[in-house]
Design an enzyme around this catalytic site. Structure first.
Site, short mmCIF file in Angstrom:
data_model
loop_
_atom_site.label_atom_id
_atom_site.label_comp_id
_atom_site.label_asym_id
_atom_site.label_seq_id
_atom_site.Cartn_x
_atom_site.Cartn_y
_atom_site.Cartn_z
N VAL A 103 -4.82 -113.92 19.26
CA VAL A 103 -4.11 -113.70 18.00
C VAL A 103 -4.21 -114.94 17.10
CG1 VAL A 103 -2.53 -112.01 19.02
CG2 VAL A 103 -1.88 -114.44 18.98
N HIS A 119 -5.44 -107.53 19.59
CA HIS A 119 -4.01 -107.78 19.83
C HIS A 119 -3.30 -108.32 18.60
CE1 HIS A 119 -4.69 -108.04 24.49
NE2 HIS A 119 -4.81 -106.84 24.02
P1 OAD Z 1 -5.45 -115.24 30.63
O1 OAD Z 1 -4.54 -116.41 30.60
O2 OAD Z 1 -5.05 -114.08 31.45
O3 OAD Z 1 -6.90 -115.71 31.13
C1 OAD Z 1 -7.52 -116.83 30.58
C2 OAD Z 1 -8.85 -117.00 31.29
O4 OAD Z 1 -9.55 -118.06 30.65
C3 OAD Z 1 -8.73 -117.36 32.77
O5 OAD Z 1 -9.56 -116.49 33.51
C4 OAD Z 1 -9.25 -118.82 32.83
O6 OAD Z 1 -9.96 -119.08 34.03
C5 OAD Z 1 -10.19 -118.85 31.64
N1 OAD Z 1 -10.38 -120.18 31.03
C6 OAD Z 1 -9.47 -121.16 30.82
N2 OAD Z 1 -10.02 -122.20 30.18
C7 OAD Z 1 -11.33 -121.88 29.95
C8 OAD Z 1 -12.43 -122.54 29.33
N3 OAD Z 1 -12.32 -123.74 28.76
N4 OAD Z 1 -13.63 -121.89 29.30
C9 OAD Z 1 -13.77 -120.67 29.87
N5 OAD Z 1 -12.76 -120.00 30.47
C10 OAD Z 1 -11.56 -120.58 30.52
O7 OAD Z 1 -5.72 -114.80 29.11
P2 OAD Z 1 -6.34 -113.44 28.55
O8 OAD Z 1 -7.32 -112.87 29.49
O9 OAD Z 1 -6.76 -113.69 27.16
O10 OAD Z 1 -1.85 -110.18 25.47
O11 OAD Z 1 -5.05 -112.53 28.54
C11 OAD Z 1 -5.16 -111.23 28.02
C12 OAD Z 1 -3.90 -110.85 27.30
O12 OAD Z 1 -2.76 -111.06 28.16
C13 OAD Z 1 -3.57 -111.70 26.09
O13 OAD Z 1 -4.23 -111.27 24.92
C14 OAD Z 1 -2.09 -111.52 25.95
C15 OAD Z 1 -1.68 -111.65 27.40
O14 OAD Z 1 -0.49 -111.03 27.75
C16 OAD Z 1 -0.91 -109.96 24.56
O15 OAD Z 1 -0.19 -110.85 24.14
C17 OAD Z 1 -0.84 -108.55 24.11
#
Ligand code: OAD
Length: 243
Positions: A103, A119
């Site tokens: 977002v 989102h």
């Molecule tokens: P998550 O916090 O679930 O996952 C983040 C991912 O990024 C993890 O798998 C980490 O290993 C990876 N990561 C961290 N730093 C990184 C880097 N520098 N390079 C590559 N990868 C890295 O976040 P999202 O998958 O985005 O929804 O979560 C999905 C949704 O859950 C979000 O949009 C939000 C949340 O609840 C809403 O707010 C509706």
């Protein structure tokens, strides 16, 4: 990070590319992710207290202040080399769709054009009663009221239990069905419906590439798993593929 030669060759021939990004791509800008131990928002707070319509109805000020804090963090930082690499990739690819769960608006800020914000966007607000008003988020310490119907205004983001914006979701599905290569970047792949897109792409014959610090539930199903920081891997991949 060595980018596999077969992947480079395949991408050079691809005309349709779809990318799904999550909080990990903005981690190198300094923003928190959601599910990482210690630093992820959902390891410090309960989503049901902050990210549901029920939470806002119960305590609008608590929810407003939490999003205001996140919005300030977004304003203090900016897009990073991972976001910029995707701008380059778009300029080299005839049909390019960037689907994001974030977002923060950093993809648009970086210069990406065909961006689908599944989102929502933390820079905007909309009427909590659903009268249709959407506006820019002005600095307010109190929860503001809708100029049309006087209900509370809420952040224009998707909360747990809510539907995604239909136009963006339909466009994301279309791009997923048509792409030859689908990237899943910096997302844990645990939140639906975004998480299913990579599987849909694969079933339609696309290759699937994951870029993430760590393995995820998607990893066993991908053609290429590139583990490391997206801010390092994406620029290397774009440079090696398109020069
Ligand atoms: P998550 O916090 O679930 O996952 C983040 C991912 O990024 C993890 O798998 C980490 O290993 C990876 N990561 C961290 N730093 C990184 C880097 N520098 N390079 C590559 N990868 C890295 O976040 P999202 O998958 O985005 O929804 O979560 C999905 C949704 O859950 C979000 O949009 C939000 C949340 O609840 C809403 O707010 C509706």
């Amino acid at each position: 990070m060595k980018i596999p030669k077969e992947l480079i060759k395949y991408l050079q021939k691809s005309t349709h590319i779809a990318i799904l990004t999550g909080a990990g791509i903005s981690a190198e800008s300094g923003l928190n992710t959601f599910r990482e131990a210690q630093t992820g928002f959902w390891s410090q707070y309960r989503p049901e207290d902050l990210a549901t319509p029920q939470a806002f109805a119960r305590d609008p000020k608590l929810v407003w202040d939490w999003y205001a804090m996140r919005r300030n963090k977004v304003a203090e930082a900016s897009s990073n080399s991972g976001h910029f690499a995707l701008v380059d990739m778009e300029s080299r690819t005839p049909n390019f769709t960037l689907i994001t769960q974030n977002v923060d608006g950093y993809h648009v800020q970086a210069g990406s054009k065909n961006v689908l914000e599944l989102h929502g966007n933390i820079q905007k607000v909309r009427c909590f009663d659903g009268c249709g008003i959407v506006d820019d988020w002005e600095d307010n310490s109190e929860v503001p009221h809708c100029p049309k119907c006087n209900a509370y205004l809420r952040p224009d983001v998707v909360w747990f239990g809510e539907s995604l914006p239909l136009d963006a979701l339909n466009a994301a599905h279309k791009a997923t069905l048509e792409c030859q290569a689908f990237f899943s970047v910096g997302t844990s792949g645990l939140v639906q419906p975004a998480a299913s897109l990579a599987h849909t792409a694969r079933q339609k014959g696309a290759i699937v590439i994951e870029i993430n610090l760590d393995p995820t539930p998607l990893t066993p199903h991908v053609d290429f798993a590139l583990h490391g920081k997206s801010g390092e891997i994406l620029p290397a991949l774009v440079k090696e593929t398109w020069g």
